[in-house]
Design a protein around this motif. Structure first.
Motif, mmCIF file in Angstrom:
data_model
loop_
_atom_site.group_PDB
_atom_site.id
_atom_site.type_symbol
_atom_site.label_atom_id
_atom_site.label_comp_id
_atom_site.label_asym_id
_atom_site.label_seq_id
_atom_site.Cartn_x
_atom_site.Cartn_y
_atom_site.Cartn_z
ATOM 1 N N PRO A 1 -6.941 8.927 10.870
ATOM 2 C CA PRO A 1 -7.815 9.622 11.832
ATOM 3 C C PRO A 1 -9.210 9.910 11.272
ATOM 4 N N LYS A 2 -9.310 10.189 9.982
ATOM 5 C CA LYS A 2 -10.588 10.561 9.369
ATOM 6 C C LYS A 2 -11.394 9.348 8.904
ATOM 7 N N TYR A 3 -10.704 8.337 8.409
ATOM 8 C CA TYR A 3 -11.391 7.221 7.753
ATOM 9 C C TYR A 3 -11.123 5.855 8.386
ATOM 10 N N THR B 1 0.548 8.342 3.713
ATOM 11 C CA THR B 1 -0.866 8.439 3.357
ATOM 12 C C THR B 1 -1.727 7.722 4.390
ATOM 13 N N TYR B 2 -1.288 6.549 4.809
ATOM 14 C CA TYR B 2 -2.030 5.798 5.829
ATOM 15 C C TYR B 2 -2.162 6.633 7.104
ATOM 16 N N ALA B 3 -1.045 7.214 7.533
ATOM 17 C CA ALA B 3 -1.061 8.009 8.770
ATOM 18 C C ALA B 3 -1.953 9.243 8.628
ATOM 19 N N ILE C 1 -13.196 -2.238 6.213
ATOM 20 C CA ILE C 1 -12.101 -2.662 5.327
ATOM 21 C C ILE C 1 -11.059 -1.575 5.039
ATOM 22 N N PHE C 2 -10.870 -0.618 5.970
ATOM 23 C CA PHE C 2 -9.854 0.415 5.762
ATOM 24 C C PHE C 2 -8.465 -0.217 5.600
#
Length: 318
Positions: free
Chosen positions: A272-274, A266-268, A279-280
């Motif tokens: 790219p988008k967020y 999910t992180y990967a 605080i991502f």
């Protein structure tokens, strides 16, 4: 592989504060992605929504309010129960602290644990934490669904439009000015924290906000949104993020993959988008953990404690 600093311990940069008028009675106190405060200056009194994390930090909000009005600050509204939103409340000397009954219930159930958890995660946001009075910040008045306040002739509605960021989310709505203080239901250029969220409900709640057609909106984090296009964009990107996390995590959970694998995938997929949002890296472990819970066996969010925070972080980022 370098281990990431826990939560937001590496975040030490002080942010620049903006204080601006959005409508005749609505004001926004924003700080480059730090938690925002919304202010309504009525005919005879002031309402403050979300108090900052400590009384020492709330003092800056009060200073800005006093530059534009000497009316008494009668009302503090807690849009939800998170410590970073409520622990500054004592500074305002308000007559009433208002919250939804669901928020009150969450303070009863998990307020102490949440306080310890949040202070541990985000040291910079709790400047002068010793100024926070002992115990919890308790609402003096609660409501379910809708409550209307009259600040003289100014109508102010407190609305529960659905669950999202928490079970108790409240928005403050000025129907005559189409101005909203949304709390953390809406973020802009900042990653939604969803560790206590209802992923399946949140997009519908955003649609319920959109149906009111706000023309100005103070999000929980990020710059104030001015005009229909900006407000719609804020609602859209918040909803996109929540749906994207849910889609990724649900697919992984349904395929029987464990939390750590689902987190990495999910992180990967979302970086790219967020990944440029504030605080991502802080939010993603908490967001994916809660989403995985909701997609598997925990309809309601489990309580975060300082110990659970650390264990989770070590599992996913260690």
């Amino acid at each position: 592989m370098n281990t990431k600093a826990f939560a937001s311990h590496a975040d030490t940069e002080i942010k620049k504060v903006s204080f601006e008028q959005l409508s005749e009675h609505g004001w926004a106190y924003t700080a480059e992605g730090d938690p925002n405060t919304g202010i309504i200056i009525g005919d005879d009194a002031v309402l403050v929504a979300d108090t900052q994390a400590t009384p020492a930090m709330a003092a800056d909000v009060i200073r800005r309010i006093r530059e534009v009005t000497d009316k008494p600050i009668k009302y503090v509204v807690l849009t939800h129960y998170h410590a970073v939103r409520v622990l500054g409340a004592s500074a305002y000397g308000a007559q009433q602290i208002l919250a939804s009954q669901d928020t009150y219930d969450l303070i009863v159930e998990r307020g102490e644990q949440d306080k310890a958890s949040e202070i541990g995660r985000f040291p910079r946001l709790f400047q002068n934490v010793e100024t926070v009075p002992a115990g919890m910040t308790w609402p003096t008045m609660t409501f379910t669904g809708k409550m209307t306040l009259w600040l003289g002739k100014l109508e102010v509605q407190l609305l529960q439009l659905g669950r999202g960021h928490t079970k108790g989310d409240t928005v403050i709505w000025l129907p005559g000015e189409k101005t909203m203080l949304s709390g953390d239901l809406v973020e802009f250029d900042a990653t939604p924290y969803a560790g206590d969220a209802y992923f399946k409900d949140w997009p519908q709640t955003l649609e319920n906000i959109a149906a009111l057609k706000p023309l100005a909106l103070v999000p929980g984090r990020g710059p104030a949104l001015k005009g229909d296009a900006q407000v719609q964009q804020g609602l859209q990107v918040t909803g996109d993020f929540i749906r994207d996390v849910w889609t990724q995590v649900k697919a992984g959970a349904d395929a029987g993959r464990d939390l750590k694998t689902v987190y990495r995938e999910t992180y990967a997929a979302l970086k790219p988008k967020y990944g440029h949002w504030v605080i991502f890296d802080h939010c993603m472990p908490f967001d994916v953990t809660r989403c995985y819970d909701e997609a598997t066996q925990h309809r309601d969010p489990r309580i975060w404690t300082a110990e659970r925070d650390r264990q989770m972080w070590e599992t996913l980022e260690g």
